[in-house]
Design a protein around this motif. Structure first.
Motif, PDB file in Angstrom:
ATOM      1  N   ALA A  95       0.833  -1.208   0.000  1.00 35.87           N
ATOM      2  CA  ALA A  95       0.000   0.000   0.000  1.00 35.87           C
ATOM      3  C   ALA A  95       0.868   1.259   0.000  1.00 35.87           C
ATOM      4  O   ALA A  95       0.576   2.235  -0.705  1.00 35.87           O
ATOM      5  CB  ALA A  95      -0.929  -0.005   1.211  1.00 35.87           C
ATOM      6  N   LEU A  96       1.954   1.255   0.764  1.00 34.30           N
ATOM      7  CA  LEU A  96       2.846   2.413   0.796  1.00 34.30           C
ATOM      8  C   LEU A  96       3.592   2.571  -0.524  1.00 34.30           C
ATOM      9  O   LEU A  96       3.787   3.691  -1.013  1.00 34.30           O
ATOM     10  CB  LEU A  96       3.838   2.269   1.956  1.00 34.30           C
ATOM     11  CG  LEU A  96       3.235   2.357   3.352  1.00 34.30           C
ATOM     12  CD1 LEU A  96       4.257   1.959   4.411  1.00 34.30           C
ATOM     13  CD2 LEU A  96       2.715   3.772   3.621  1.00 34.30           C
ATOM     14  N   ALA A  97       4.004   1.442  -1.124  1.00 33.90           N
ATOM     15  CA  ALA A  97       4.683   1.508  -2.419  1.00 33.90           C
ATOM     16  C   ALA A  97       3.728   1.994  -3.512  1.00 33.90           C
ATOM     17  O   ALA A  97       4.135   2.700  -4.437  1.00 33.90           O
ATOM     18  CB  ALA A  97       5.254   0.143  -2.779  1.00 33.90           C
ATOM     19  N   ALA A  98       2.445   1.634  -3.399  1.00 33.64           N
ATOM     20  CA  ALA A  98       1.449   2.127  -4.350  1.00 33.64           C
ATOM     21  C   ALA A  98       1.288   3.640  -4.216  1.00 33.64           C
ATOM     22  O   ALA A  98       1.160   4.362  -5.214  1.00 33.64           O
ATOM     23  CB  ALA A  98       0.120   1.423  -4.131  1.00 33.64           C
ATOM     24  N   ALA A  99       1.299   4.130  -2.986  1.00 37.42           N
ATOM     25  CA  ALA A  99       1.247   5.577  -2.768  1.00 37.42           C
ATOM     26  C   ALA A  99       2.491   6.249  -3.337  1.00 37.42           C
ATOM     27  O   ALA A  99       2.426   7.357  -3.889  1.00 37.42           O
ATOM     28  CB  ALA A  99       1.105   5.888  -1.273  1.00 37.42           C
ATOM     29  N   ALA A 100       3.638   5.567  -3.232  1.00 34.29           N
ATOM     30  CA  ALA A 100       4.881   6.106  -3.782  1.00 34.29           C
ATOM     31  C   ALA A 100       4.813   6.218  -5.298  1.00 34.29           C
ATOM     32  O   ALA A 100       5.393   7.135  -5.889  1.00 34.29           O
ATOM     33  CB  ALA A 100       6.058   5.225  -3.365  1.00 34.29           C
ATOM     34  N   GLN A 101       4.107   5.301  -5.953  1.00 31.66           N
ATOM     35  CA  GLN A 101       3.981   5.351  -7.406  1.00 31.66           C
ATOM     36  C   GLN A 101       3.214   6.592  -7.865  1.00 31.66           C
ATOM     37  O   GLN A 101       3.425   7.071  -8.982  1.00 31.66           O
ATOM     38  CB  GLN A 101       3.291   4.092  -7.917  1.00 31.66           C
ATOM     39  CG  GLN A 101       4.170   2.851  -7.838  1.00 31.66           C
ATOM     40  CD  GLN A 101       3.472   1.611  -8.364  1.00 31.66           C
ATOM     41  OE1 GLN A 101       2.301   1.383  -8.086  1.00 31.66           O
ATOM     42  NE2 GLN A 101       4.188   0.808  -9.129  1.00 31.66           N
ATOM     43  N   ASP A 102       2.350   7.096  -7.017  1.00 34.25           N
ATOM     44  CA  ASP A 102       1.569   8.287  -7.352  1.00 34.25           C
ATOM     45  C   ASP A 102       2.214   9.577  -6.840  1.00 34.25           C
ATOM     46  O   ASP A 102       1.682  10.667  -7.068  1.00 34.25           O
ATOM     47  CB  ASP A 102       0.157   8.172  -6.776  1.00 34.25           C
ATOM     48  CG  ASP A 102      -0.615   7.006  -7.374  1.00 34.25           C
ATOM     49  OD1 ASP A 102      -0.379   6.684  -8.554  1.00 34.25           O
ATOM     50  OD2 ASP A 102      -1.452   6.420  -6.656  1.00 34.25           O
TER      51      ASP A 102
END
Length: 265
Positions: free
Chosen positions: A57-64
């Motif tokens: 979830a944190l890495a997904a936020a990092a992608q944005d």
């Protein structure tokens, strides 16, 4: 006379009343219904699964995430300031000083819609003309022989950490020195590992900002507040047909011998 029947209750009514009492006490046959708090009926995810979901979830936020940031990079007994730019159009740039050609040339790794580039920039040791060389397509990884590595933790690892099929083992970890947010230990469960992944520790803030990372070759720590990113990253120099710079120092020049020895001397 039966004492129960003496009060006017027939045998049939007495039996029906007794049977109803049994049902009230035991339920409608079988075992009592389990309570919601019973361990057998409460599904508790494994800690490793929870940690992996949190990291994904944190890495997904990092992608944005779009930002500019400065990191302190410690590797090979040296400390450098590495800059990162993540732009809204998906382009990114990582600047690493004193790295190529034995630590004498500043380089940038740049990715945009055209491709992946290595750019050489002037440094305190080399006053060269800035130039960029294409080293792959937009989705390529930096070839190992010219890989500065640091960009993997800052950018490219995000798509591995969000991939549910990636062979990873994830667990929560104590905070790294200087880190904010949540930290995780990441290992692999197979010998086949993406070139974008480094086994080690990753720390992310709640908004997807990487705040620290630690691997066998070095460590990164966010050095200060992040800033806004430009709409697209700028190339440090023009694209040329040259070859990318390697990490090793160039061989020392062969001494030039002047004159010639005379017989008998």
């Amino acid at each position: 006379m039966n004492p129960v029947w003496a009060y006017g209750a027939s045998p049939r009514r007495w039996f029906a009343g007794a049977l109803a009492a049994v049902f009230v006490l035991t339920g409608c046959g079988g075992d009592p219904a389990p309570k919601p708090s019973d361990p057998a009926t409460t599904a508790t995810p494994a800690p490793e699964a929870e940690a992996r979901d949190q990291l994904a979830a944190l890495a997904a936020a990092a992608q944005d995430r779009t930002l500019t940031a400065i990191y302190t990079y410690r590797a090979d007994g040296r400390e450098r300031s590495v800059s990162l730019t993540l732009s809204p159009d998906g382009s990114w740039r990582v600047d690493v000083p004193d790295l190529a050609l034995g630590g004498t040339v500043d380089i940038s790794i740049v990715r945009n819609e055209i491709g992946l580039f290595q750019c050489a920039r002037p440094s305190a040791d080399e006053s060269l003309t800035p130039n960029c060389v294409k080293i792959g397509g937009p989705d390529a990884d930096v070839p190992g022989s010219i890989d500065p590595k640091v960009q993997r933790a800052l950018v490219t690892v995000r798509h591995v950490l969000t991939d549910p099929g990636a062979p990873l083992s994830v667990s929560t970890a104590p905070p790294l020195p200087g880190a904010k947010g949540s930290c995780f230990a990441v290992e692999t469960t197979t010998a086949s590992v993406s070139a974008a992944l480094d086994v080690g520790f990753y720390c992310y803030d709640a908004d997807g900002t990487l705040t620290a990372a630690k691997f066998g070759y070095g460590e990164l720590v966010l050095a200060g507040p992040t800033g806004p990113a430009p709409p697209s990253v700028a190339m440090p120099g023009p694209v040329t047909d040259g070859k990318p710079l390697g990490m090793a120092a160039p061989p020392a020049p062969t001494p030039t011998v002047t004159g010639s020895a005379q017989p008998g001397t």
